[in-house]
Scaffold this motif. Structure first.
Motif, mmCIF file in Angstrom:
data_model
loop_
_atom_site.group_PDB
_atom_site.id
_atom_site.type_symbol
_atom_site.label_atom_id
_atom_site.label_comp_id
_atom_site.label_asym_id
_atom_site.label_seq_id
_atom_site.Cartn_x
_atom_site.Cartn_y
_atom_site.Cartn_z
ATOM 1 N N ILE A 4 0.647 -1.044 0.017
ATOM 2 C CA ILE A 4 0.187 -0.021 -0.143
ATOM 3 C C ILE A 4 0.818 1.315 0.088
ATOM 4 N N GLU A 5 0.625 2.248 -0.855
ATOM 5 C CA GLU A 5 1.186 3.496 -0.955
ATOM 6 C C GLU A 5 0.632 4.554 -0.154
ATOM 7 N N LYS A 6 1.271 5.634 0.041
ATOM 8 C CA LYS A 6 0.879 6.808 0.832
ATOM 9 C C LYS A 6 0.713 6.605 2.006
ATOM 10 N N GLN A 7 1.362 5.761 2.748
ATOM 11 C CA GLN A 7 1.055 5.498 4.241
ATOM 12 C C GLN A 7 1.861 6.371 5.400
ATOM 13 N N TYR A 8 1.565 6.541 6.432
ATOM 14 C CA TYR A 8 2.072 7.457 7.417
ATOM 15 C C TYR A 8 2.363 6.658 8.801
ATOM 16 N N LEU A 9 3.616 6.935 9.357
ATOM 17 C CA LEU A 9 3.897 6.189 10.370
ATOM 18 C C LEU A 9 4.283 7.586 11.367
ATOM 19 N N SER A 10 3.623 7.579 12.596
ATOM 20 C CA SER A 10 4.329 8.270 13.572
ATOM 21 C C SER A 10 4.054 7.795 15.034
ATOM 22 N N VAL A 11 5.238 7.690 15.625
ATOM 23 C CA VAL A 11 5.107 7.305 17.175
ATOM 24 C C VAL A 11 6.103 8.084 18.035
ATOM 25 N N GLU A 12 5.710 8.535 19.227
ATOM 26 C CA GLU A 12 6.300 9.210 19.978
ATOM 27 C C GLU A 12 6.769 8.796 21.231
ATOM 28 N N SER A 13 7.793 9.304 21.926
ATOM 29 C CA SER A 13 8.420 9.048 23.222
ATOM 30 C C SER A 13 8.959 7.681 22.950
ATOM 31 N N LEU A 90 7.184 8.827 9.506
ATOM 32 C CA LEU A 90 7.522 8.682 7.988
ATOM 33 C C LEU A 90 6.272 9.122 7.352
ATOM 34 N N PHE A 91 6.447 9.867 6.311
ATOM 35 C CA PHE A 91 5.616 10.519 5.566
ATOM 36 C C PHE A 91 5.748 9.935 4.116
ATOM 37 N N ASN A 92 4.569 9.775 3.466
ATOM 38 C CA ASN A 92 4.732 9.111 1.975
ATOM 39 C C ASN A 92 5.436 7.803 1.836
ATOM 40 N N TYR A 121 10.345 4.232 -7.868
ATOM 41 C CA TYR A 121 10.185 4.903 -6.260
ATOM 42 C C TYR A 121 11.595 4.922 -5.629
ATOM 43 N N GLN A 122 12.157 5.959 -5.173
ATOM 44 C CA GLN A 122 13.612 5.945 -4.358
ATOM 45 C C GLN A 122 13.198 6.036 -2.997
ATOM 46 N N PRO A 123 13.702 4.988 -2.333
ATOM 47 C CA PRO A 123 13.638 4.772 -0.824
ATOM 48 C C PRO A 123 14.596 6.096 -0.207
ATOM 49 N N ILE A 124 13.988 6.546 0.807
ATOM 50 C CA ILE A 124 14.798 7.757 1.379
ATOM 51 C C ILE A 124 15.042 7.393 2.866
ATOM 52 N N THR A 125 14.461 6.367 3.399
ATOM 53 C CA THR A 125 14.653 5.958 4.777
ATOM 54 C C THR A 125 14.968 4.558 4.904
ATOM 55 N N ASP A 126 15.389 3.980 5.947
ATOM 56 C CA ASP A 126 15.713 2.547 6.130
ATOM 57 C C ASP A 126 14.208 2.050 5.962
ATOM 58 N N GLY A 142 10.049 4.930 3.919
ATOM 59 C CA GLY A 142 9.707 6.418 3.295
ATOM 60 C C GLY A 142 10.382 6.531 1.627
ATOM 61 N N ILE A 143 9.484 6.910 0.744
ATOM 62 C CA ILE A 143 9.943 7.234 -0.524
ATOM 63 C C ILE A 143 10.022 8.810 -1.004
ATOM 64 N N ASN A 144 10.932 8.910 -1.882
ATOM 65 C CA ASN A 144 11.017 10.348 -2.252
ATOM 66 C C ASN A 144 9.897 10.694 -3.210
ATOM 67 N N GLY A 145 9.037 11.833 -2.609
ATOM 68 C CA GLY A 145 7.772 12.065 -3.414
ATOM 69 C C GLY A 145 7.977 12.916 -4.567
ATOM 70 N N ASN A 146 9.291 13.230 -5.071
ATOM 71 C CA ASN A 146 9.452 13.710 -6.184
ATOM 72 C C ASN A 146 9.894 12.807 -7.388
ATOM 73 N N ILE A 147 9.221 12.508 -8.450
ATOM 74 C CA ILE A 147 9.535 11.535 -9.385
ATOM 75 C C ILE A 147 9.678 12.445 -10.598
ATOM 76 N N VAL A 148 10.708 12.137 -11.380
ATOM 77 C CA VAL A 148 11.381 12.877 -12.459
ATOM 78 C C VAL A 148 11.529 11.849 -13.487
#
Length: 148
Positions: A4-13, A90-92, A121-126, A142-148
């Motif tokens: 699945i694309e365009k996912q979001y992961l956010s965890v604190e502390s 992680l965004f995108n 798609y270009q991965p930009i995170t682990d 996470g992937i680069n949102g800029n695709i050229v």
């Protein structure tokens, strides 16, 4: 395996812990980390996340460089064993759901890498592994949102 694309992961502390291990011992290590929190007077608030890098080091079994991210109930002062990280976000991201043992995580990651390559798609995170339970792990990158 569904991706699945365009996912979001956010965890604190987060309690961050780095170590080395093998795929075959990963299950026991995760259990040990969970059980050790009570000795640190902390409680886990969400599921454990980890990242890994594989190394052969001339051994028969692949050695993993691991970083565990454990969401905890309170902020703490970092020390030589554990580092406090306020947030992992992680965004995108692209997410795949791995079903099986930790020994087969490598296969799911390879399928995900093939998918990313095919879509240019270009991965930009682990790759981050979010443990739902011992047989179900969500893999995020996470992937680069800029695709050229």
């Amino acid at each position: 395996m569904e991706i699945i694309e365009k996912q979001y992961l956010s965890v604190e502390s987060l309690l961050s812990y780095r170590t080395r291990s093998t795929y075959s011992k990963l299950d026991k290590l995760i259990e040990h980390i969970s059980e050790s929190l009570k000795f640190l007077e902390m409680e886990r608030t969400e599921n454990i996340i980890f990242s890994l890098k594989e190394n052969t080091y001339g051994t028969d079994e692949t050695i993993l460089d691991l970083e565990f991210f454990v969401p905890v109930s309170k902020e703490f002062k970092s020390n030589e064993f554990y580092v406090y990280k306020p947030q992992l976000m992680l965004f995108n991201a692209v997410r795949a759901r791995h079903s099986g043992t930790y020994d087969t995580l490598k296969n799911s990651r390879k399928k995900m890498q093939t998918y990313l390559s095919r879509k240019c798609y270009q991965p930009i995170t682990d790759f981050y592994y979010y443990i739902n339970n011992s047989n179900l792990v969500d893999i995020y990158v996470g992937i680069n949102g800029n695709i050229v």
